[in-house]
Design a protein around this motif. Structure first.
Motif, short mmCIF file in Angstrom:
data_model
loop_
_atom_site.label_atom_id
_atom_site.label_comp_id
_atom_site.label_asym_id
_atom_site.label_seq_id
_atom_site.Cartn_x
_atom_site.Cartn_y
_atom_site.Cartn_z
N PRO A 69 -13.68 8.80 -23.01
CA PRO A 69 -12.32 7.63 -22.55
C PRO A 69 -12.35 7.73 -20.94
CG PRO A 69 -11.95 9.19 -24.00
CD PRO A 69 -12.65 9.75 -23.70
N VAL A 70 -12.18 6.67 -20.10
CA VAL A 70 -12.40 6.52 -18.95
C VAL A 70 -11.05 5.51 -18.86
CG1 VAL A 70 -13.03 5.62 -16.98
CG2 VAL A 70 -14.48 6.71 -18.55
N VAL A 71 -10.45 6.54 -17.61
CA VAL A 71 -9.44 5.42 -16.77
C VAL A 71 -9.65 5.12 -15.43
CG1 VAL A 71 -6.54 5.54 -16.03
CG2 VAL A 71 -7.50 6.40 -18.09
N PHE A 72 -9.53 3.74 -15.58
CA PHE A 72 -9.94 3.22 -13.92
C PHE A 72 -8.62 2.71 -13.07
CE2 PHE A 72 -14.46 2.70 -15.86
CZ PHE A 72 -15.16 2.97 -14.96
N TRP A 73 -8.55 3.47 -11.83
CA TRP A 73 -7.28 2.41 -11.69
C TRP A 73 -7.41 2.32 -10.02
CZ3 TRP A 73 -4.79 5.87 -7.53
CH2 TRP A 73 -4.05 5.74 -6.46
N PHE A 74 -7.21 0.47 -10.24
CA PHE A 74 -7.62 -0.06 -8.81
C PHE A 74 -6.42 -0.44 -8.28
CE2 PHE A 74 -10.53 -1.01 -12.20
CZ PHE A 74 -11.85 -1.32 -11.74
N TRP A 75 -6.63 0.26 -6.72
CA TRP A 75 -5.84 0.57 -5.94
C TRP A 75 -5.99 -0.07 -4.22
CZ3 TRP A 75 -7.15 3.35 -1.45
CH2 TRP A 75 -7.78 4.53 -1.74
N ALA A 76 -4.79 -0.52 -3.92
CA ALA A 76 -5.57 -0.66 -2.24
C ALA A 76 -4.37 -0.05 -1.42
CB ALA A 76 -5.59 -2.06 -1.81
N PRO A 77 -4.78 0.18 0.05
CA PRO A 77 -3.66 0.98 0.56
C PRO A 77 -2.83 1.17 1.25
CG PRO A 77 -5.87 0.98 1.64
CD PRO A 77 -6.12 -0.07 0.64
N TRP A 78 -3.11 -1.19 1.36
CA TRP A 78 -1.28 -0.88 1.86
C TRP A 78 -0.95 -1.41 0.74
CZ3 TRP A 78 -2.35 -5.86 -0.24
CH2 TRP A 78 -2.85 -5.85 -0.74
N CYS A 79 -0.83 -1.26 -0.52
CA CYS A 79 -0.34 -1.56 -1.54
C CYS A 79 0.96 -0.30 -1.63
CB CYS A 79 -1.10 -1.72 -2.29
SG CYS A 79 -0.26 -1.85 -4.45
N PRO A 80 2.80 -1.06 -1.62
CA PRO A 80 3.53 0.10 -2.10
C PRO A 80 3.25 0.34 -3.18
CG PRO A 80 4.99 -2.30 -1.32
CD PRO A 80 3.16 -2.41 -1.51
N LYS A 81 3.32 -0.54 -4.07
CA LYS A 81 3.00 0.56 -5.63
C LYS A 81 1.96 1.02 -5.99
CE LYS A 81 1.92 -3.28 -8.02
NZ LYS A 81 1.97 -5.13 -8.36
N CYS A 82 0.54 0.77 -5.55
CA CYS A 82 -0.24 2.10 -5.91
C CYS A 82 -0.07 3.08 -4.93
CB CYS A 82 -1.23 1.48 -4.75
SG CYS A 82 -2.33 -0.29 -5.33
N MET A 83 0.39 3.39 -4.03
CA MET A 83 0.90 4.23 -3.27
C MET A 83 2.25 5.18 -3.82
SD MET A 83 0.91 6.36 -0.04
CE MET A 83 0.17 5.62 1.05
N GLY A 84 3.22 4.56 -4.49
CA GLY A 84 3.99 4.65 -5.22
C GLY A 84 3.74 5.56 -6.36
N GLU A 85 2.48 5.37 -7.41
CA GLU A 85 2.20 5.58 -8.54
C GLU A 85 0.34 6.87 -8.37
OE1 GLU A 85 0.89 2.38 -10.33
OE2 GLU A 85 -0.29 1.79 -9.02
N GLY A 86 0.23 7.14 -6.86
CA GLY A 86 -1.06 7.92 -7.27
C GLY A 86 -0.28 8.92 -7.24
N PRO A 87 0.86 9.74 -6.97
CA PRO A 87 1.23 11.14 -7.50
C PRO A 87 1.52 11.41 -9.03
CG PRO A 87 2.44 10.40 -6.03
CD PRO A 87 1.65 9.17 -6.09
N ASP A 88 1.62 10.12 -10.30
CA ASP A 88 1.65 9.95 -10.93
C ASP A 88 0.46 10.08 -11.79
OD1 ASP A 88 4.66 10.12 -11.24
OD2 ASP A 88 4.77 7.60 -11.62
#
Length: 186
Positions: free
Chosen positions: A76-95
């Protein structure tokens, strides 16, 4: 008809070496199966048939190394698509980092940093979110976003070994990520 069967059978015996002399017994293979020690059957583009179509891509990691999506086949693979300026992405990174550590070698977690032209900002995001332990792909061109038909960040694609997948939009905290990954594992 009988003559054709005898000719085909005889040709098969000749191709198998007629069971001659080396002590090995010829075993009939299923149509399209690879012989023991041989590589998997290939598609017209040269990719092994066992690699789901979605994993037939090439890219580059944030540290500049080539990456072949086929290397993810088989689990199984989990792909996480993020952008460096995205506050949602920044907040969920540690999780995302915690979930990757929780599932260890059972599930591959791959970050896909895109929608940004400055590679330095991608690397800074990884450092700030503590996601450096994940494979992080450089998708400044947007090719992987397009390949997976992702239209926004933060997005996740949860892919089973057979290539079936589901997706979710973030932000996803650790409990939601765990729920999706547990469903992926069955």
């Amino acid at each position: 008809m009988k003559k054709t069967i005898v000719i085909v059978f005889g040709a098969a015996l000749l191709a198998a070496g007629c069971g001659g002399g080396d002590g090995e017994t010829a075993v009939a293979e299923a149509p399209g199966a690879a012989a023991p020690g041989a590589s998997a059957p290939q598609t017209p583009d040269g990719t092994a048939e066992s690699v789901p179509r979605a994993l037939r891509f090439e890219g580059e990691t944030l540290d500049g190394k080539p990456f072949d999506g086929a290397s993810l086949a088989g689990k199984p693979v989990v792909f996480w698509f993020w952008a460096p300026w995205c506050p949602k992405c920044m907040g969920e990174g540690p999780d995302v980092a915690k979930a990757a550590a929780k599932y260890g070698d059972r599930v591959s977690f791959v970050g896909v940093g895109g929608l940004e032209k400055n590679k330095g900002r991608l690397a800074e995001f990884v450092s700030r979110t503590g996601t450096g332990g994940l494979t992080q792909l450089d998708d400044r061109t947007g090719e992987l976003y397009a390949h997976f038909e992702v239209t926004s960040q933060s997005s996740f694609v949860f892919m089973a070994p057979d290539g079936t997948s589901s997706d979710a939009s973030g932000p996803l905290g650790e409990p939601e990520l765990s729920r999706h990954v547990d469903e992926l594992l069955g």
